[in-house]
Design a protein around this motif. Sequence first.
Motif, PDB file in Angstrom:
ATOM      1  N   ALA A  23      -8.283   9.221   8.855  1.00  0.00           N
ATOM      2  CA  ALA A  23      -7.001   9.556   8.219  1.00  0.00           C
ATOM      3  C   ALA A  23      -6.054   8.356   8.241  1.00  0.00           C
ATOM      4  N   ILE A  24      -5.998   7.622   9.319  1.00  0.00           N
ATOM      5  CA  ILE A  24      -5.127   6.442   9.401  1.00  0.00           C
ATOM      6  C   ILE A  24      -5.599   5.378   8.420  1.00  0.00           C
ATOM      7  N   VAL A  25      -6.908   5.161   8.356  1.00  0.00           N
ATOM      8  CA  VAL A  25      -7.449   4.187   7.403  1.00  0.00           C
ATOM      9  C   VAL A  25      -7.096   4.602   5.979  1.00  0.00           C
ATOM     10  N   ARG A  26      -7.291   5.868   5.657  1.00  0.00           N
ATOM     11  CA  ARG A  26      -7.050   6.374   4.301  1.00  0.00           C
ATOM     12  C   ARG A  26      -5.563   6.392   3.941  1.00  0.00           C
ATOM     13  N   ASP A  27      -4.731   6.907   4.860  1.00  0.00           N
ATOM     14  CA  ASP A  27      -3.327   7.164   4.538  1.00  0.00           C
ATOM     15  C   ASP A  27      -2.383   5.993   4.806  1.00  0.00           C
ATOM     16  N   GLU A  28      -2.732   5.117   5.735  1.00  0.00           N
ATOM     17  CA  GLU A  28      -1.833   4.016   6.086  1.00  0.00           C
ATOM     18  C   GLU A  28      -2.404   2.649   5.734  1.00  0.00           C
ATOM     19  N   LEU A  29      -3.617   2.384   6.193  1.00  0.00           N
ATOM     20  CA  LEU A  29      -4.179   1.042   6.047  1.00  0.00           C
ATOM     21  C   LEU A  29      -4.564   0.710   4.609  1.00  0.00           C
ATOM     22  N   THR A  30      -5.344   1.567   3.977  1.00  0.00           N
ATOM     23  CA  THR A  30      -5.824   1.274   2.621  1.00  0.00           C
ATOM     24  C   THR A  30      -4.688   1.084   1.622  1.00  0.00           C
ATOM     25  N   PRO A  31      -3.636   1.929   1.619  1.00  0.00           N
ATOM     26  CA  PRO A  31      -2.524   1.669   0.684  1.00  0.00           C
ATOM     27  C   PRO A  31      -1.852   0.313   0.909  1.00  0.00           C
ATOM     28  N   LEU A  32      -1.746  -0.111   2.161  1.00  0.00           N
ATOM     29  CA  LEU A  32      -1.148  -1.423   2.435  1.00  0.00           C
ATOM     30  C   LEU A  32      -2.049  -2.550   1.940  1.00  0.00           C
ATOM     31  N   ILE A  33      -3.345  -2.389   2.125  1.00  0.00           N
ATOM     32  CA  ILE A  33      -4.273  -3.411   1.633  1.00  0.00           C
ATOM     33  C   ILE A  33      -4.184  -3.485   0.119  1.00  0.00           C
ATOM     34  N   ASP A  34      -4.125  -2.327  -0.544  1.00  0.00           N
ATOM     35  CA  ASP A  34      -3.992  -2.316  -2.003  1.00  0.00           C
ATOM     36  C   ASP A  34      -2.719  -3.034  -2.456  1.00  0.00           C
ATOM     37  N   GLU A  35      -1.675  -2.909  -1.656  1.00  0.00           N
ATOM     38  CA  GLU A  35      -0.403  -3.538  -1.981  1.00  0.00           C
ATOM     39  C   GLU A  35      -0.470  -5.053  -1.838  1.00  0.00           C
ATOM     40  N   ILE A  36      -1.103  -5.548  -0.778  1.00  0.00           N
ATOM     41  CA  ILE A  36      -1.109  -6.994  -0.536  1.00  0.00           C
ATOM     42  C   ILE A  36      -2.278  -7.717  -1.207  1.00  0.00           C
ATOM     43  N   ASP A  37      -3.318  -6.975  -1.580  1.00  0.00           N
ATOM     44  CA  ASP A  37      -4.504  -7.591  -2.175  1.00  0.00           C
ATOM     45  C   ASP A  37      -5.094  -6.660  -3.231  1.00  0.00           C
ATOM     46  N   PRO A  38      -4.368  -6.484  -4.343  1.00  0.00           N
ATOM     47  CA  PRO A  38      -4.864  -5.543  -5.360  1.00  0.00           C
ATOM     48  C   PRO A  38      -6.177  -6.036  -5.962  1.00  0.00           C
ATOM     49  N   ARG A  39      -7.064  -5.118  -6.139  1.00  0.00           N
ATOM     50  CA  ARG A  39      -8.352  -5.447  -6.759  1.00  0.00           C
ATOM     51  C   ARG A  39      -8.362  -4.896  -8.178  1.00  0.00           C
ATOM     52  N   PRO A  40      -9.025  -5.618  -9.100  1.00  0.00           N
ATOM     53  CA  PRO A  40      -9.060  -5.134 -10.494  1.00  0.00           C
ATOM     54  C   PRO A  40      -9.832  -3.845 -10.640  1.00  0.00           C
TER      55      PRO A  40
END
Length: 181
Positions: A164-181
């Motif tokens: 849940a932490i990976v899904r709800d907190e970590l992954t959105p932040l990664i998407d924000e700092i390193d968006p993938r096409p």
Amino acid sequence: MSRSRWIPLAVFGLLALLLAAGVWLSRRPDREALPSPLVGKPAPEFALPVLHEPGRIVRAADLRGAPYLLNVWGSWCPACRDEHPVLTRFAETRRVRVVGYNWKDTREDALRWLEQFGNPYWLVLADEEGGSAIDFGIYGAPETFLVDARGRVRWKHVGPLTDAIVRDELTPLIDEIDPRP
């Protein structure tokens, strides 16, 4: 009735109100989380040996250029064992580099632990004495930091990672700092 008879009742009422406020505030799930003064600031400089190659030293500057997740762990840490399958699943996505930070552990114990449970890390740094951990504000394991490509700490989590932490907190932040096409 004299005023002095109401004082104990007023004191009791005030204490009951304070207790109720404490209970109300403690219902927050993050009530034990200490905010990290590092979030939004450059990650501390360090020079640490690589667990699998003790003669090789890695510095903070060597990790800049792409985001990475810095996961603090130790073979002596029961919560690290609980977190390990979650961290392994996350590492398998190859979304960001997962760097292990083996803290206050012997090299032999750390290598044996990774052999037993698997090595999800792109690289494992060794801090046997715990000296560099002070600069990160590390006070226990596991702790996890997300560092962006410029070397800024973007997120810190104290305690074991969960799906849940990976899904709800970590992954959105990664998407924000390193968006993938």
